[in-house]
Design an enzyme around this catalytic site. Structure first.
Site, PDB file in Angstrom:
ATOM      1  N   GLY A   1       0.767  -1.243   0.000  1.00 20.06           N
ATOM      2  CA  GLY A   1       0.000   0.000   0.000  1.00 20.06           C
ATOM      3  C   GLY A   1       0.792   1.283   0.000  1.00 20.06           C
TER       4      GLY A   1
ATOM      5  N   GLU B   1       4.393  -6.311   1.758  1.00 22.72           N
ATOM      6  CA  GLU B   1       3.963  -6.736   0.410  1.00 22.72           C
ATOM      7  C   GLU B   1       3.748  -5.558  -0.532  1.00 22.72           C
ATOM      8  OE1 GLU B   1       0.189  -8.432   1.341  1.00 22.72           O
ATOM      9  OE2 GLU B   1       1.019 -10.307   2.043  1.00 22.72           O
ATOM     10  N   PRO B   2       4.793  -4.817  -0.836  1.00 25.01           N
ATOM     11  CA  PRO B   2       4.607  -3.652  -1.710  1.00 25.01           C
ATOM     12  C   PRO B   2       4.463  -4.065  -3.168  1.00 25.01           C
ATOM     13  CG  PRO B   2       6.915  -3.918  -1.208  1.00 25.01           C
ATOM     14  CD  PRO B   2       6.198  -5.010  -0.469  1.00 25.01           C
ATOM     15  N   GLY B   3       3.605  -3.386  -3.881  1.00 27.27           N
ATOM     16  CA  GLY B   3       3.502  -3.564  -5.324  1.00 27.27           C
ATOM     17  C   GLY B   3       3.856  -2.249  -5.997  1.00 27.27           C
ATOM     18  N   ARG B   4       2.913  -1.313  -5.899  1.00 28.41           N
ATOM     19  CA  ARG B   4       3.068  -0.005  -6.532  1.00 28.41           C
ATOM     20  C   ARG B   4       4.389   0.675  -6.169  1.00 28.41           C
ATOM     21  NH1 ARG B   4      -1.459   2.881  -7.915  1.00 28.41           N
ATOM     22  NH2 ARG B   4      -2.640   1.623  -6.456  1.00 28.41           N
TER      23      ARG B   4
ATOM     24  N   ARG C   1      -6.008   3.042 -15.755  1.00 24.61           N
ATOM     25  CA  ARG C   1      -6.131   3.778 -14.491  1.00 24.61           C
ATOM     26  C   ARG C   1      -6.837   5.132 -14.623  1.00 24.61           C
ATOM     27  NH1 ARG C   1      -2.566   5.365 -11.595  1.00 24.61           N
ATOM     28  NH2 ARG C   1      -3.467   4.786  -9.604  1.00 24.61           N
TER      29      ARG C   1
ATOM     30  N   TYR D   1     -10.089   4.925 -12.312  1.00 25.67           N
ATOM     31  CA  TYR D   1     -10.005   5.631 -11.019  1.00 25.67           C
ATOM     32  C   TYR D   1      -9.915   7.141 -11.175  1.00 25.67           C
ATOM     33  CZ  TYR D   1      -7.838   1.046  -9.779  1.00 25.67           C
ATOM     34  OH  TYR D   1      -7.531  -0.278  -9.611  1.00 25.67           O
TER      35      TYR D   1
ATOM     36  N   CYS E   1     -13.833   2.853 -28.766  1.00 24.57           N
ATOM     37  CA  CYS E   1     -15.200   3.355 -28.866  1.00 24.57           C
ATOM     38  C   CYS E   1     -15.857   3.497 -27.498  1.00 24.57           C
ATOM     39  CB  CYS E   1     -16.024   2.416 -29.735  1.00 24.57           C
ATOM     40  SG  CYS E   1     -15.154   1.979 -31.230  1.00 24.57           S
ATOM     41  N   GLU E   2     -15.317   4.353 -26.660  1.00 22.33           N
ATOM     42  CA  GLU E   2     -15.852   4.636 -25.330  1.00 22.33           C
ATOM     43  C   GLU E   2     -15.469   6.071 -25.000  1.00 22.33           C
ATOM     44  OE1 GLU E   2     -17.212   2.388 -22.970  1.00 22.33           O
ATOM     45  OE2 GLU E   2     -16.907   0.565 -24.147  1.00 22.33           O
TER      46      GLU E   2
HETATM   47  C1  PLP Z   1      -2.834  -5.307  -3.801  1.00 20.35           C
HETATM   48  C2  PLP Z   1      -2.245  -5.870  -2.584  1.00 20.35           C
HETATM   49  C3  PLP Z   1      -0.942  -5.527  -2.220  1.00 20.35           C
HETATM   50  C4  PLP Z   1      -0.112  -4.510  -2.956  1.00 20.35           C
HETATM   51  O1  PLP Z   1      -0.671  -3.233  -2.917  1.00 20.35           O
HETATM   52  P1  PLP Z   1       0.187  -1.961  -3.404  1.00 20.35           P
HETATM   53  O2  PLP Z   1      -0.698  -0.822  -3.133  1.00 20.35           O
HETATM   54  O3  PLP Z   1       0.462  -2.143  -4.844  1.00 20.35           O
HETATM   55  O4  PLP Z   1       1.426  -1.932  -2.592  1.00 20.35           O
HETATM   56  C5  PLP Z   1      -0.401  -6.139  -1.113  1.00 20.35           C
HETATM   57  N1  PLP Z   1      -1.108  -7.047  -0.392  1.00 20.35           N
HETATM   58  C6  PLP Z   1      -2.366  -7.406  -0.730  1.00 20.35           C
HETATM   59  C7  PLP Z   1      -3.080  -8.408   0.083  1.00 20.35           C
HETATM   60  C8  PLP Z   1      -2.974  -6.818  -1.825  1.00 20.35           C
HETATM   61  O5  PLP Z   1      -4.227  -7.154  -2.146  1.00 20.35           O
END
Ligand code: PLP
Length: 400
Positions: A224, A258-261, A297, A301, A326-327
């Protein structure tokens, strides 16, 4: 990043990833947790290209997965199986079964019913399932409602009392081993206080579980962490880590993040090309070859992405940057100041590394675009552009 050279070589639209930036982000976060046992488990859904996962795996990263497909990607990319977590609100039996056979670190359970399924399947297989329970701490993360997950009104996790019941159930079961606890309150977080509050609530639960002999080893704080799209004030990784660690006194747990973004967002660029300009009444449109199916995105959003037109023209005026789909929702930006363009001018959309390609579709029978990694000033193709044949490969009935 030489956008002109890369666009010419690989064509447009195109995703470009700065693997050096990805690495720096990983190391920054890992360092912030130094002095504690910690695992960074990259959230694969942000950008699931195998080369991206492999890049993180080579740095020691684990993987947070939300489908068995993502678990398979992580294993294929060389992630250590004891750093793989399987999360998600709705896991099918076959997914649970395969995760147990693959012997990953743990399955993140999100309901009582799911815990019963995991137990039954573990019993069938004669295995002991390592699990964690996703707790919903009922904290408002103060982010976009679509990416908020930690309120009781959201579908994720279980409340504290239910979690306790589930831990007691798991502790009594021969086929369950409750090793972890998990929370994830939302995405693109820019405020520390909600995270700290959530962590305090969950760590209190860990203490009360300890009192009844449930020994939690993995404290999974979810992902997050926000990134800069525009002018957001960001949480520093060090402050983030300190806020979490300050709630863990007296607990001997491994922190999992658990970082993604945070890892891949700012290191990604979506490159598209101007096809035409036109004016309808007073409204100016710049029509590009990329579209909402490539990067959804802004449409989904109303997300802001910085956009730059690569030309020397100083004469600017307001325009909408739109794709060919076409949107009416097919836009990248509305009413932004951009120079007068010519067909063929490149348009760079910044911060497109997370939830870009992974959310792409084939809507309008548009092949998904190529992905290129740049590392140490050298580039390599990590996913070729799809062809029309790729798109129709699964369709069979029309042949008979
Ligand atoms: C989506 C998600 C993440 C990653 O979220 P980011 O905002 O990209 O860091 C981590 N843990 C869980 C359980 C998620 O659903």
């Amino acid at each position: 990043m030489n956008f002109n050279y890369l666009a010419k070589k690989y064509g447009t639209p195109l995703y470009l990833y700065d693997f050096d930036h990805f690495k720096n982000q990983y190391l920054k976060l890992k360092e912030a947790f130094a002095g504690r046992k910690s695992i960074i488990s990259y959230a694969v859904k942000a950008n699931s290209n195998l080369s991206v996962i492999k890049h993180f795996a080579s740095l020691g990263s684990g993987a947070d997965c939300v489908s068995i497909g993502e678990v398979k990607r992580a294993l294929l990319a060389g992630v250590n199986k004891y750093k793989i977590i399987f999360s998600g609100v709705g896991k099918r039996d076959d997914e649970i079964k395969e995760a147990l056979i693959k012997d990953i670190l743990m399955i993140n359970v999100e309901s009582e019913a799911e815990l019963a399924r995991v137990e039954a399947i573990a019993k069938e297989l004669g295995k002991i399932a390592r699990i964690s329970i996703r707790v919903n701490p009922n904290i408002d993360p103060k982010t976009h409602p679509y990416i908020s997950t930690g309120l009781h009104e959201n579908k994720f996790g279980v409340d504290i009392e239910t979690a306790k019941k589930m831990y007691i159930f798991a502790k009594k079961s021969e086929f369950l081993n409750p090793v972890g606890i998990h929370f994830h309150i939302g995405s693109q977080l820019t405020q520390l206080e909600p995270i700290k509050e959530a962590s305090a609530i969950v760590s209190d639960l860990v203490r009360s579980l300890k009192a009844i002999d449930v020994d939690i080893k993995f404290f999974d704080i979810g992902g997050g962490l926000g990134i800069k799209y525009k002018d957001e004030k960001l949480i520093e990784p060090y402050d983030y880590a300190q806020a979490i660690l300050s709630t863990l006194s007296g607990l001997d747990v491994t922190v999992i993040c658990e970082p993604g973004r945070f890892l891949v967002g700012n290191g990604g660029y979506f490159i598209t090309k101007v096809l035409y300009e036109k004016v309808n009444a007073d409204k100016r449109f710049v029509i590009v070859d990329g579209a909402m199916n490539d990067l959804i995105r802004p449409s989904l959003y109303k997300a802001y992405h910085k956009i730059e037109v690569l030309n020397e023209n100083n004469e600017k005026s307001k325009a909408n940057i739109v794709g060919p789909i076409c949107e009416s929702g097919d836009f990248f930006a509305k009413n932004i100041e951009v120079p007068k363009t010519n067909p063929g001018d490149l348009v760079v959309i910044y911060s497109a590394g997370a939830y870009g390609f992974t959310m792409a579709s084939n809507y309008n029978t548009r092949p998904r675009v190529a992905e290129v990694a740049v590392e140490n000033e050298k580039e390599r193709l990590i996913r070729r552009r799809e062809t029309f044949e790729d798109l129709i490969a699964c369709e069979i009935d029309y042949l008979v």
